[in-house]
Design a protein around this motif. Sequence first.
Motif, PDB file in Angstrom:
ATOM      1  N   GLY A 153      64.736  31.932  51.680  1.00 40.40           N
ATOM      2  CA  GLY A 153      64.888  30.940  52.740  1.00 40.40           C
ATOM      3  C   GLY A 153      64.019  29.718  52.517  1.00 40.40           C
ATOM      4  N   LEU A 154      64.484  28.567  53.003  1.00 43.83           N
ATOM      5  CA  LEU A 154      63.781  27.289  52.867  1.00 43.83           C
ATOM      6  C   LEU A 154      63.578  26.687  54.253  1.00 43.83           C
ATOM      7  CD1 LEU A 154      66.240  25.883  50.157  1.00 43.83           C
ATOM      8  CD2 LEU A 154      64.085  27.070  49.671  1.00 43.83           C
ATOM      9  N   HIS A 155      62.407  26.081  54.477  1.00 43.00           N
ATOM     10  CA  HIS A 155      62.179  25.420  55.775  1.00 43.00           C
ATOM     11  C   HIS A 155      61.025  24.430  55.666  1.00 43.00           C
ATOM     12  CE1 HIS A 155      63.202  24.840  59.881  1.00 43.00           C
ATOM     13  NE2 HIS A 155      63.762  26.007  60.040  1.00 43.00           N
ATOM     14  N   TRP A 156      60.790  23.685  56.771  1.00 41.48           N
ATOM     15  CA  TRP A 156      59.762  22.647  56.784  1.00 41.48           C
ATOM     16  C   TRP A 156      58.360  23.208  56.986  1.00 41.48           C
ATOM     17  CZ3 TRP A 156      63.922  21.263  60.501  1.00 41.48           C
ATOM     18  CH2 TRP A 156      64.946  20.554  59.865  1.00 41.48           C
ATOM     19  N   HIS A 157      58.269  24.492  57.243  1.00 37.82           N
ATOM     20  CA  HIS A 157      56.976  25.161  57.398  1.00 37.82           C
ATOM     21  C   HIS A 157      57.211  26.628  57.075  1.00 37.82           C
ATOM     22  CE1 HIS A 157      53.219  26.548  59.344  1.00 37.82           C
ATOM     23  NE2 HIS A 157      52.807  25.304  59.206  1.00 37.82           N
ATOM     24  N   HIS A 158      56.169  27.320  56.650  1.00 42.14           N
ATOM     25  CA  HIS A 158      56.356  28.730  56.290  1.00 42.14           C
ATOM     26  C   HIS A 158      56.347  29.658  57.490  1.00 42.14           C
ATOM     27  CE1 HIS A 158      52.033  29.145  56.937  1.00 42.14           C
ATOM     28  NE2 HIS A 158      51.848  28.119  56.108  1.00 42.14           N
ATOM     29  N   PHE A 159      55.756  29.225  58.617  1.00 42.75           N
ATOM     30  CA  PHE A 159      55.707  30.028  59.834  1.00 42.75           C
ATOM     31  C   PHE A 159      55.229  31.460  59.556  1.00 42.75           C
ATOM     32  CE2 PHE A 159      59.079  26.819  60.580  1.00 42.75           C
ATOM     33  CZ  PHE A 159      58.393  26.057  61.525  1.00 42.75           C
ATOM     34  N   ASP A 160      54.221  31.548  58.679  1.00 43.26           N
ATOM     35  CA  ASP A 160      53.594  32.827  58.322  1.00 43.26           C
ATOM     36  C   ASP A 160      54.586  33.834  57.737  1.00 43.26           C
ATOM     37  OD1 ASP A 160      51.038  31.985  59.187  1.00 43.26           O
ATOM     38  OD2 ASP A 160      51.578  32.441  61.258  1.00 43.26           O
ATOM     39  N   GLY A 161      55.605  33.337  57.082  1.00 46.21           N
ATOM     40  CA  GLY A 161      56.577  34.212  56.428  1.00 46.21           C
ATOM     41  C   GLY A 161      56.815  33.770  54.993  1.00 46.21           C
ATOM     42  N   PRO A 162      57.543  34.557  54.200  1.00 38.76           N
ATOM     43  CA  PRO A 162      57.836  34.205  52.799  1.00 38.76           C
ATOM     44  C   PRO A 162      58.959  33.174  52.700  1.00 38.76           C
ATOM     45  CG  PRO A 162      58.805  36.318  53.314  1.00 38.76           C
ATOM     46  CD  PRO A 162      58.056  35.902  54.548  1.00 38.76           C
ATOM     47  N   ILE A 163      58.762  32.038  53.354  1.00 37.35           N
ATOM     48  CA  ILE A 163      59.737  30.951  53.384  1.00 37.35           C
ATOM     49  C   ILE A 163      59.250  29.844  52.462  1.00 37.35           C
ATOM     50  CG2 ILE A 163      60.863  29.223  54.843  1.00 37.35           C
ATOM     51  CD1 ILE A 163      60.373  31.116  57.231  1.00 37.35           C
ATOM     52  N   LEU A 164      60.129  29.299  51.631  1.00 40.03           N
ATOM     53  CA  LEU A 164      59.757  28.256  50.681  1.00 40.03           C
ATOM     54  C   LEU A 164      59.936  26.869  51.303  1.00 40.03           C
ATOM     55  CD1 LEU A 164      59.895  30.720  48.834  1.00 40.03           C
ATOM     56  CD2 LEU A 164      61.119  29.320  47.156  1.00 40.03           C
ATOM     57  N   PRO A 165      59.242  25.852  50.786  1.00 33.13           N
ATOM     58  CA  PRO A 165      59.457  24.469  51.245  1.00 33.13           C
ATOM     59  C   PRO A 165      60.864  23.992  50.900  1.00 33.13           C
ATOM     60  CG  PRO A 165      57.404  24.675  49.992  1.00 33.13           C
ATOM     61  CD  PRO A 165      58.177  25.950  49.777  1.00 33.13           C
TER      62      PRO A 165
END
Length: 346
Positions: A153-165
């Motif tokens: 997943g990609l997002h503007w913030h990681h929100f304390d998860g394994p999310i990429l920029p």
Amino acid sequence: MKILYGVQATGNGHITRARVMASALVKEGIEVDFLFSGRAPEKLFNMEPFGDYQVRRGLTFTVSHGRIDRWRSLTQNNFVQLIRDIRALDLQEYDLIISDFEPVTAWAAKRQKKTCIGIAHQYAFQYSLPGPGVGRIMMPMIRFFAPVQQGIGLHWHHFDGPILPPLIEPQSYPVTQQTGMVLVYLPFETREQIRQWLLPLRDVEFHVYCDIDQPEDDGHILWRPLSREGFRQAQACCEGVIANGGFGLSSEVLQAGKKLLTKPLTGQPEQASNTAVLDYLGLAEVFTDLTAEQFYRWINKPSPTPVVYPDVAAALARWIREGCLRSATELAQELWQGELTKEQRV
């Protein structure tokens, strides 16, 4: 190593991500074939980076007057053709399948027991995000629409998860600011609705990109045909951008340090979430029915500081070449290291 890369072509954001990944994968010595679905072939433009790409009908949605028309979306999709395309797609020559939320490649990989990695904004909804809790609604649909073995997943913030920029193209034109010039991209609204919103704002020049064949000037409203390069040039020099709540374009606007005024597509939970997150992070202003008061309040705000994102495409291409062995958590920690926290951004 040879990859088949499936791209959902309903929105331009998916295609933009694929452009960036195409170059990064080639640099890693990986051979890539591309398959696009969700848009008629004649509606695709500036597709040179993808070589001899394939197109399938796939699945898409229908919009009427700024909102998703669920009935027409259901009845106008051809599910028989979708099943035929899934069954006919031969994946024998590929070592890996990548799906940017594209159903034909994802389902063909599942059917033929091929490894399929999802790289898309949609996979961020696996984790807890600010705003409306649409993840519970969206994830079953996402898993059914384009099933993958691992979703990045990609997002503007990681929100304390394994999310990429965000995975976006670097700005290729010098970033300047032409006061009083605003870029508009509202593909889900009618031209008449856009004109009603913009007509009273006569002291601003609007460059509106839409599905037309030739430029049309209507006073201070300049209608322009879809063009990736023309759009990027306008984005680099405008004062601000008015757009729907798509992830890719919003990311580009943030990267360029432009003011963003955004309208979520009614009935589309992903865009409802996107605009809620943008508002939460203080990165954009949201509207549903644009008024002159809101517009001038927005346009008179100072320009934001550009958001500098790391080279996500290069990191993902290396990860793929190395066999996708590291976890998404490791990738996220590497890429977000040194990035601004929410508190610093606001």
